[in-house]
Design an enzyme around this catalytic site. Structure first.
Site, short mmCIF file in Angstrom:
data_model
loop_
_atom_site.label_atom_id
_atom_site.label_comp_id
_atom_site.label_asym_id
_atom_site.label_seq_id
_atom_site.Cartn_x
_atom_site.Cartn_y
_atom_site.Cartn_z
N VAL A 135 42.10 27.79 43.79
CA VAL A 135 42.84 28.57 42.80
C VAL A 135 42.61 30.06 42.99
O VAL A 135 43.36 30.88 42.47
CB VAL A 135 42.44 28.17 41.36
CG1 VAL A 135 42.84 26.73 41.09
CG2 VAL A 135 40.94 28.35 41.13
N ALA A 136 41.57 30.42 43.73
CA ALA A 136 41.28 31.82 44.00
C ALA A 136 40.43 31.90 45.26
O ALA A 136 39.65 30.99 45.56
CB ALA A 136 40.55 32.47 42.82
N SER A 137 40.59 32.98 45.98
CA SER A 137 39.76 33.20 47.16
C SER A 137 39.38 34.67 47.23
O SER A 137 40.15 35.55 46.83
CB SER A 137 40.50 32.79 48.44
OG SER A 137 41.72 33.50 48.57
N ALA A 138 38.17 34.93 47.68
CA ALA A 138 37.68 36.31 47.77
C ALA A 138 36.98 36.49 49.12
O ALA A 138 37.12 35.66 50.02
CB ALA A 138 36.73 36.60 46.61
N SER A 139 36.21 37.54 49.23
CA SER A 139 35.66 37.92 50.53
C SER A 139 34.67 36.89 51.07
O SER A 139 34.62 36.64 52.27
CB SER A 139 34.99 39.29 50.43
OG SER A 139 34.00 39.30 49.42
N ALA A 141 33.85 33.73 49.21
CA ALA A 141 33.90 32.43 48.54
C ALA A 141 35.31 32.13 48.08
O ALA A 141 36.18 33.01 48.05
CB ALA A 141 32.94 32.40 47.34
N GLN A 142 35.53 30.85 47.75
CA GLN A 142 36.78 30.46 47.12
C GLN A 142 36.46 29.48 45.99
O GLN A 142 35.41 28.84 45.99
CB GLN A 142 37.75 29.86 48.12
CG GLN A 142 37.26 28.64 48.84
CD GLN A 142 38.17 28.30 50.02
OE1 GLN A 142 38.62 29.18 50.76
NE2 GLN A 142 38.48 27.02 50.20
N VAL A 143 37.38 29.40 45.04
CA VAL A 143 37.14 28.59 43.84
C VAL A 143 38.14 27.44 43.80
O VAL A 143 39.36 27.65 43.94
CB VAL A 143 37.27 29.44 42.56
CG1 VAL A 143 37.09 28.57 41.32
CG2 VAL A 143 36.24 30.57 42.58
N ASP A 286 29.79 44.47 37.69
CA ASP A 286 31.08 44.50 38.40
C ASP A 286 32.20 44.19 37.41
O ASP A 286 32.84 43.15 37.48
CB ASP A 286 31.07 43.49 39.54
CG ASP A 286 32.32 43.60 40.42
OD1 ASP A 286 33.00 44.63 40.35
OD2 ASP A 286 32.62 42.63 41.16
#
Length: 423
Positions: A135-139, A141-143, A286
């Protein structure tokens, strides 16, 4: 539900090719910067920073593009540096601040063996459902959204398989690149900054530390309307973090789609942040609006505890007194306040320059955020040694203050909390 099987070597060619491309880009960027420094070698003889602005701009854009294309820890490096206007000229802060967009998600063929390593061959038995599409991805990790066997909806934050393996190589490449850039940032101990940056990133790669942060944050006496997701330590590890799934929209989305609904959320966020800093001495470091969820019940849920900061009672007292003086709310002598707050390098000449800058700021109609940003920039120009926790505190206040100012939410102290009670 059953887990898919995949050969453990399936991703090896991709990883090798990915590494080859990443380090090729590092070499190309390093060479590009070396050429720019050589072409502008006359500029480097100037001590005035303004003369170097064009060169800073070119180098900052080259570095930001390198971090964006390399992804992973490189984007984390850029995001951390974007939070340090006390160290870097504005060109770098602006270039690195843009690196917050979603990163490409890892294919589940790569993720599934990683889940087996983290949770065992029967990892699927921990869930009654698991959405293989993140449902989400970042630098780093992903969820994934999933459901436990008891029916509880959860968010599974999974560190990307390649990130940890690449980190030591990325750190070595960053140190080498720093040596190339050093002539442009002569007044800065770039080696120390890079080492601190690598250490900070390494900590954020440890999700067990994020779990500890989350549990500690959840234990604080937050005001009504602030929600912290429940954690599942038995399913979590250094590379995996499982928390309850909180439905709703990110604050970023609400700000864009329904500003009227977002305004009380911003007031609540400002109230909560000030309490975290001044009362608890433990704050989310953050506060990007993407890290907050507005629930259907209009609660504000706080996510992502990779970066938090602590302030001792003494630091809260001294930082609050110094900030109030810098913002023109008190008239105490400056030097003792700086010394009590742990600043170093402030001699009589620098103090006179800073006093003049403060006087200019107080004579304008600048906002609180503009004043704080200008002060950090002046600290950097004066080469002051600033406590990291002070910078973290001011950065959080700048981010929250920027959001509230942009959406015309007036600054106010939380009910029952006065500047004096910060100690």
């Amino acid at each position: 539900m059953s887990a898919m099987t995949a050969p453990t070597t399936a991703s090896t060619p991709r990883l090798l090719w990915h590494a080859r491309a990443r380090y090729g880009r590092v070499l190309i960027t390093g060479r590009r910067i070396q050429q720019a420094l050589w072409q502008h070698r006359e500029l480097l003889r100037h001590r005035e920073e303004q003369a170097l602005d064009p060169l800073h701009g070119d180098v900052a854009q080259a570095l930001a593009e390198l971090c964006r294309r390399n992804g992973g820890a490189w984007i984390k490096f850029a995001q951390f540096l974007s939070c340090r206007p006390d160290l870097l000229p504005p060109a770098y802060i602006d270039a690195f601040s843009a690196l917050r967009e979603d990163a490409p998600a890892a294919h589940f063929d790569d993720v599934q063996p990683w889940l087996e390593e983290l949770l065992g061959k029967d990892w699927a038995g921990s869930f009654s459902a698991f959405n293989i599409i993140p449902v989400a991805s970042a630098s780093i990790a992903q969820v994934h959204r999933a459901r436990l066997v008891d029916g509880t909806e959860v968010a599974v934050k999974l560190q990307l398989p390649r990130v940890q393996a690449e980190f030591s190589q990325d750190a070595a490449a960053l140190r080498a690149l720093a040596r190339v850039i050093a002539p442009l940032l002569r007044e800065l101990d770039l080696r120390q900054v890079v080492n601190q940056l690598i250490l900070t990133t390494e900590r954020e790669l440890d999700f067990s530390e994020e779990l500890r942060h989350l549990l500690a944050f959840a234990a604080l006496p937050h005001a009504a309307g602030i929600r912290v997701p429940k954690a599942y330590p038995a399913l979590s590890s250094e590379r995996l973090l499982v928390t309850e799934w909180i439905p709703g929209q990110s604050l970023s989305q609400v700000l864009e789609q329904d500003p009227a609904r977002a305004l009380p959320m911003l007031e609540r966020l400002m109230d909560s942040t000030l309490r975290q800093v001044l009362e608890f001495g433990f704050f989310h470091a953050d506060p990007h609006p993407g890290n907050f969820i507005v629930t259907p019940d209009n609660e504000l849920a706080v996510l992502d505890f990779g970066a938090v900061e602590h302030l001792t009672r003494s630091e809260r007292q001294h930082y609050t007194a110094l900030l109030m003086r810098l913002l023109g709310l008190r008239d105490d002598p400056l030097l003792p306040l700086f010394q009590a707050a742990g600043f170093q390098g402030l001699d009589e000449e620098r103090l006179a320059r800073l006093s003049a800058a403060l006087m200019r700021a107080h004579q304008t109609d600048s906002t609180l955020v503009e004043n704080l940003r200008a002060l950090l920039d002046e600290f950097r120009r004066l080469h002051l040694v600033i406590p990291d926790s002070f910078v973290a505190m001011v950065r959080v206040l700048v981010v929250i203050g920027g959001l509230t100012t942009r959406h015309q939410v007036p600054f106010r102290w939380p009910v029952g909390l006065t500047p004096a009670s910060g100690g």
